[in-house]
Design an enzyme around this catalytic site. Structure first.
Site, PDB file in Angstrom:
ATOM      1  N   ALA A 250      28.799 -40.739   5.794  1.00  0.00           N
ATOM      2  CA  ALA A 250      28.044 -39.509   5.585  1.00  0.00           C
ATOM      3  C   ALA A 250      28.101 -38.622   6.825  1.00  0.00           C
ATOM      4  CB  ALA A 250      26.599 -39.838   5.230  1.00  0.00           C
ATOM      5  N   GLU A 253      32.392 -37.786   7.509  1.00  0.00           N
ATOM      6  CA  GLU A 253      33.094 -36.939   6.545  1.00  0.00           C
ATOM      7  C   GLU A 253      32.427 -35.569   6.428  1.00  0.00           C
ATOM      8  OE1 GLU A 253      35.998 -37.674   5.095  1.00  0.00           O
ATOM      9  OE2 GLU A 253      35.989 -39.563   6.195  1.00  0.00           O
ATOM     10  N   SER A 255      30.537 -34.055   8.622  1.00  0.00           N
ATOM     11  CA  SER A 255      30.647 -33.300   9.873  1.00  0.00           C
ATOM     12  C   SER A 255      32.028 -32.678  10.021  1.00  0.00           C
ATOM     13  CB  SER A 255      30.352 -34.209  11.071  1.00  0.00           C
ATOM     14  OG  SER A 255      29.012 -34.622  11.061  1.00  0.00           O
ATOM     15  N   CYS A 360      19.462 -36.234   3.084  1.00  0.00           N
ATOM     16  CA  CYS A 360      20.331 -36.901   4.059  1.00  0.00           C
ATOM     17  C   CYS A 360      19.578 -37.335   5.318  1.00  0.00           C
ATOM     18  CB  CYS A 360      21.477 -35.970   4.440  1.00  0.00           C
ATOM     19  SG  CYS A 360      22.595 -36.668   5.676  1.00  0.00           S
ATOM     20  N   GLU A 369      24.919 -31.892  16.272  1.00  0.00           N
ATOM     21  CA  GLU A 369      26.329 -32.018  16.632  1.00  0.00           C
ATOM     22  C   GLU A 369      27.093 -30.721  16.361  1.00  0.00           C
ATOM     23  OE1 GLU A 369      29.629 -34.564  14.483  1.00  0.00           O
ATOM     24  OE2 GLU A 369      28.255 -35.876  15.575  1.00  0.00           O
TER      25      GLU A 369
END
Length: 408
Positions: A250, A253, A255, A360, A369
């Site tokens: 999660a 992929e 990000s 999420c 990030e």
């Protein structure tokens, strides 16, 4: 006799590169004329309006699984092939594909280790990784923003968070990419076999690493998860391994695709890109708007546990709905100027991270990030520009670019 319209009749074709590159005109037709449409090719009901997607994500008459209530046969579904077992052992034990009470218990235990403080503590390290990746551009006229930046960043961050040794990290991206092939619509036999093989290899690796951490705990999330106890309850080995796989898949992929799609969106909207360079204070809302405008996760499935009605359409128990996040995020009923990129959009009820109990878990880390990555690139390479029009990967559910070559 008039035959019912099908999604393919309207241009909804997840195998078509043109549709993958720009599904939004088809989404508009679905929202306007067919907000609930049966897709005989996948055996799913396509749900395209924001209000419906948002409501159904929170509706407990639907679930990510039905196995807590019924067998495959009782739901009119075939048993998965026996050779799929390694994939389902990991996937079905992760909180993403569980319903209460199992989901509630596992999420509670994971949140005791994966805290806001854990995420914030990663800030300095994320900045260092971003700076090092940009330093590696030195002397290059062109780089691939996906392979040289967007991919290694989340791999490094998630690997360091979990405590995976640097020498082993080259396995993570292939394992994650192959595992996620099973999430596509009607995955091919070859894709399923790659996903199963990745499940076996990744699962075996994590079980061995977990045994080491239990013997010699470190300052990492695997050690913390192994040590979590709440009222005498702990994660089983399979649940812990499944949680690590979920965090990688999660976080990684989404990000990578979120970064690639976001940069390509900015390159196609030079006025917005110039504004973001001039006003770095827009980064927080800008990241959320980029995730809305070109959504990296196109759809999310739910099983119908009790009969429901959506826009006048009855969907029976045992049915499956495909909630079209990409369409919901461009619904003018929810977003003024839905097809306009507005980096200061507020409010922004985008659904890219889901909603309800399955929202999420890694959303704060992903946004941190992406914010650091975009902000640093904008500051350090202010003239970043694309070299060519990129190609999209041949996947629809997890939708992103194969490469994004840029001048630095």
């Amino acid at each position: 006799m008039t035959l019912a319209v099908t999604p393919r009749d309207l241009g909804f074709d997840p195998s078509d590169p043109g549709f993958i590159a720009d599904p939004y005109p088809v989404y508009r037709v679905l929202r306007d004329d067919h907000p609930v449409l049966w897709n005989p090719e996948t055996g799913q009901w396509l749900i395209s309006r924001h209000a419906d997607v948002n409501r159904l994500l929170r509706d407990r008459r639907l679930g990510r699984t039905y196995l807590h209530q019924a067998t495959h046969a009782e739901m009119g579904r075939p048993e998965p092939p026996a050779w799929h077992a390694p994939f389902h052992e990991l996937n079905d034990a992760g909180m993403l594909d569980l319903e209460p009470p199992d989901h509630t218990r596992i999420r509670r235990l994971v949140l005791k280790a994966f805290t806001p403080r854990t995420v914030e503590a990663m800030r300095t390290r994320i900045q260092a990784v971003v700076d090092a990746l940009i330093d590696d551009f030195d002397g290059a006229r062109e780089v691939d923003l996906i392979a040289d930046f967007a991919e290694p960043l989340p791999v490094t961050v998630i690997a360091e968070l979990l405590g995976i040794p640097e020498a082993d990290r080259h396995h993570l991206r292939p394992w994650s990419a192959d595992f996620c092939l099973m999430y596509e619509l009607n995955p091919s036999d070859d894709s399923a076999r790659r996903a199963v093989r990745a499940s076996e290899e990744f699962g075996a690796y994590l079980r061995e690493l977990l045994a080491e951490r239990r013997a010699r705990p470190g300052d990492d999330l695997i050690s913390a998860l192994a040590a979590v106890v709440d009222d005498g309850d702990t994660l089983t080995e399979t649940e812990l391994v499944a949680t690590c796989v979920l965090l990688l898949n999660a976080g990684h992929e989404a990000s990578v695709n979120g970064a690639g799609n976001g940069w390509w969106t900015l390159f196609r909207h030079p006025e917005a890109l110039s504004r973001l360079r001039a006003e770095p204070g827009l980064l927080a809302t800008g990241i959320e708007e980029l995730l809305r405008f070109d959504t990296p996760l196109s759809l999310f499935e739910r099983w119908v546990l009790e009969p429901i009605e959506v826009d006048g359409v009855e969907i029976p128990r045992g049915g499956e709905v495909a909630l079209l996040f990409g369409s919901a995020n461009r619904d003018p009923a929810a977003f003024a100027g839905a097809d306009t990129l507005d980096l200061a959009r507020d409010p922004n009820p985008y659904l890219s991270f889901g909603a309800g109990i399955h929202y999420c878990l890694g959303a704060p880390l992903a946004k941190l990030e992406l914010g650091i990555a975009f902000g640093t690139l904008l500051r350090r390479i202010p003239r970043l520009e694309p070299v060519e029009t990129p190609r999209w990967k041949p996947t629809f559910v997890l939708r992103g670019l194969e490469a994004l070559r840029v001048r630095v």
